[in-house]
Write a protein that holds these residues in place. Sequence first.
Motif, PDB file in Angstrom:
ATOM      1  N   GLU A   1     -24.657  -6.966  61.780  1.00 36.78           N
ATOM      2  CA  GLU A   1     -26.041  -7.445  60.887  1.00 36.78           C
ATOM      3  C   GLU A   1     -26.559  -5.994  60.237  1.00 36.78           C
ATOM      4  N   ILE A   2     -26.668  -4.975  61.105  1.00 29.56           N
ATOM      5  CA  ILE A   2     -26.841  -3.656  60.674  1.00 29.56           C
ATOM      6  C   ILE A   2     -26.179  -3.225  59.776  1.00 29.56           C
ATOM      7  N   GLY A   3     -25.010  -3.114  59.775  1.00 27.39           N
ATOM      8  CA  GLY A   3     -23.903  -2.668  58.854  1.00 27.39           C
ATOM      9  C   GLY A   3     -23.993  -3.403  57.801  1.00 27.39           C
ATOM     10  N   ALA A   4     -24.094  -4.616  57.437  1.00 28.02           N
ATOM     11  CA  ALA A   4     -24.550  -5.547  56.227  1.00 28.02           C
ATOM     12  C   ALA A   4     -25.539  -4.850  55.502  1.00 28.02           C
ATOM     13  N   GLU A   5     -26.777  -4.739  55.993  1.00 31.75           N
ATOM     14  CA  GLU A   5     -27.958  -3.528  55.657  1.00 31.75           C
ATOM     15  C   GLU A   5     -27.402  -2.417  54.942  1.00 31.75           C
ATOM     16  N   VAL A   6     -26.751  -1.636  55.675  1.00 28.47           N
ATOM     17  CA  VAL A   6     -26.673  -0.265  55.144  1.00 28.47           C
ATOM     18  C   VAL A   6     -24.964   0.006  54.621  1.00 28.47           C
ATOM     19  N   ASN A   7     -24.325  -1.109  54.504  1.00 27.60           N
ATOM     20  CA  ASN A   7     -23.045  -1.116  53.895  1.00 27.60           C
ATOM     21  C   ASN A   7     -21.904  -0.383  54.664  1.00 27.60           C
ATOM     22  N   LEU A   8     -21.879  -0.620  55.984  1.00 24.04           N
ATOM     23  CA  LEU A   8     -20.849  -0.183  56.838  1.00 24.04           C
ATOM     24  C   LEU A   8     -20.116  -1.083  57.741  1.00 24.04           C
ATOM     25  N   SER A   9     -19.179  -0.654  58.240  1.00 26.55           N
ATOM     26  CA  SER A   9     -18.538  -1.748  59.069  1.00 26.55           C
ATOM     27  C   SER A   9     -19.151  -1.609  60.548  1.00 26.55           C
ATOM     28  N   ALA A  10     -19.311  -2.621  61.109  1.00 24.93           N
ATOM     29  CA  ALA A  10     -19.790  -2.776  62.721  1.00 24.93           C
ATOM     30  C   ALA A  10     -19.367  -1.558  63.507  1.00 24.93           C
ATOM     31  N   PRO A  11     -18.132  -1.115  63.666  1.00 18.58           N
ATOM     32  CA  PRO A  11     -17.627   0.085  64.286  1.00 18.58           C
ATOM     33  C   PRO A  11     -18.263   1.370  63.950  1.00 18.58           C
ATOM     34  N   ALA A  12     -18.272   1.524  62.445  1.00 22.27           N
ATOM     35  CA  ALA A  12     -19.237   2.567  61.824  1.00 22.27           C
ATOM     36  C   ALA A  12     -20.503   2.795  62.335  1.00 22.27           C
ATOM     37  N   VAL A  13     -21.283   1.492  62.425  1.00 19.94           N
ATOM     38  CA  VAL A  13     -22.723   1.583  62.772  1.00 19.94           C
ATOM     39  C   VAL A  13     -22.771   2.077  64.260  1.00 19.94           C
ATOM     40  N   LYS A  14     -21.693   1.393  65.139  1.00 17.54           N
ATOM     41  CA  LYS A  14     -21.960   1.858  66.504  1.00 17.54           C
ATOM     42  C   LYS A  14     -21.541   3.429  66.620  1.00 17.54           C
ATOM     43  N   ARG A  15     -20.655   3.779  66.093  1.00 19.17           N
ATOM     44  CA  ARG A  15     -20.587   5.386  66.027  1.00 19.17           C
ATOM     45  C   ARG A  15     -21.851   6.174  65.809  1.00 19.17           C
TER      46      ARG A  15
ATOM     47  N   GLY B   1     -31.403   4.272  57.719  1.00 20.17           N
ATOM     48  CA  GLY B   1     -31.463   2.684  57.440  1.00 20.17           C
ATOM     49  C   GLY B   1     -31.131   2.175  58.922  1.00 20.17           C
ATOM     50  N   ILE B   2     -30.225   2.451  59.553  1.00 23.26           N
ATOM     51  CA  ILE B   2     -30.068   2.163  60.973  1.00 23.26           C
ATOM     52  C   ILE B   2     -31.056   1.893  61.928  1.00 23.26           C
ATOM     53  N   VAL B   3     -31.929   3.076  61.733  1.00 24.40           N
ATOM     54  CA  VAL B   3     -33.003   3.380  62.265  1.00 24.40           C
ATOM     55  C   VAL B   3     -34.223   2.243  62.277  1.00 24.40           C
ATOM     56  N   VAL B   4     -34.242   2.071  60.799  1.00 25.50           N
ATOM     57  CA  VAL B   4     -35.192   1.045  60.159  1.00 25.50           C
ATOM     58  C   VAL B   4     -34.974  -0.187  60.920  1.00 25.50           C
ATOM     59  N   ALA B   5     -33.635  -0.355  60.717  1.00 26.02           N
ATOM     60  CA  ALA B   5     -33.049  -1.807  61.218  1.00 26.02           C
ATOM     61  C   ALA B   5     -33.314  -2.238  62.652  1.00 26.02           C
ATOM     62  N   LEU B   6     -33.029  -1.054  63.441  1.00 28.97           N
ATOM     63  CA  LEU B   6     -33.350  -1.292  64.920  1.00 28.97           C
ATOM     64  C   LEU B   6     -34.679  -1.183  65.239  1.00 28.97           C
ATOM     65  N   GLN B   7     -35.626  -0.693  64.532  1.00 31.11           N
ATOM     66  CA  GLN B   7     -37.120  -0.685  64.665  1.00 31.11           C
ATOM     67  C   GLN B   7     -37.589  -1.926  64.659  1.00 31.11           C
ATOM     68  N   ARG B   8     -36.803  -2.623  63.278  1.00 33.49           N
ATOM     69  CA  ARG B   8     -37.357  -3.988  63.338  1.00 33.49           C
ATOM     70  C   ARG B   8     -36.813  -4.881  64.148  1.00 33.49           C
ATOM     71  N   ASP B   9     -35.652  -4.786  64.746  1.00 32.20           N
ATOM     72  CA  ASP B   9     -35.082  -5.732  65.648  1.00 32.20           C
ATOM     73  C   ASP B   9     -33.872  -4.981  66.382  1.00 32.20           C
ATOM     74  N   ALA B  10     -34.586  -4.529  67.555  1.00 28.08           N
ATOM     75  CA  ALA B  10     -33.371  -3.898  68.218  1.00 28.08           C
ATOM     76  C   ALA B  10     -32.255  -4.672  68.944  1.00 28.08           C
ATOM     77  N   ARG B  11     -32.439  -5.992  68.702  1.00 25.05           N
ATOM     78  CA  ARG B  11     -31.549  -6.847  69.492  1.00 25.05           C
ATOM     79  C   ARG B  11     -30.521  -6.883  68.060  1.00 25.05           C
ATOM     80  N   ALA B  12     -30.730  -6.540  67.000  1.00 26.16           N
ATOM     81  CA  ALA B  12     -29.361  -6.889  65.888  1.00 26.16           C
ATOM     82  C   ALA B  12     -28.267  -6.277  66.178  1.00 26.16           C
ATOM     83  N   THR B  13     -27.365  -7.103  65.636  1.00 25.23           N
ATOM     84  CA  THR B  13     -25.860  -6.772  66.082  1.00 25.23           C
ATOM     85  C   THR B  13     -25.365  -5.490  64.979  1.00 25.23           C
TER      86      THR B  13
END
Length: 147
Positions: A24-38, A9-21
């Motif tokens: 924003e990605i966390g909201a799509e995959v139900n994770l916090s921003a720090p968890a997405v960054k890790r 899900g993270i990869v799909v979000a980045l492929q759609r918009d590599a500039r997404a924060t």
Amino acid sequence: MDVDDIDRGIVVALQRDARATFAEIGAEVNLSAPAVKRRVDRLLASGAIRGFTAVVDPVALGWSTEAYVEVSYSGVVSPRRLTEDFSGVPEAVSAWTVSGVPDAVVQVQTRDVRHLEEVLQRIRGLPDVTGTQTEIVLSRLFRRTQD
């Protein structure tokens, strides 16, 4: 490395918009921003994500002529040598080794046909190149974004 549905899900979000924060990605995959960054850091470290890029419209930048150039060499030529040769041609945007008569196919993007002719002369001037055959793209029907 194990890749789960959240990573996908993270990869799909980045492929759609590599500039997404990450938020924003966390909201799509139900994770916090720090968890997405890790997870993104882990995907980068493993090589599953190789980098981020801008998708550019060459026509908007004045590069309106696209062509595919079949290139033949004398003797046996290695993929490494082909990579070195074509990396030195700024107008070359992609290159592939292929089966058949040519040793490689190179996608080039130029301003116009005259510029294409100059690029072809440079390619033909590479050591051991014995010939080229060029197909000019008239119109792009579609392009899937993948590498």
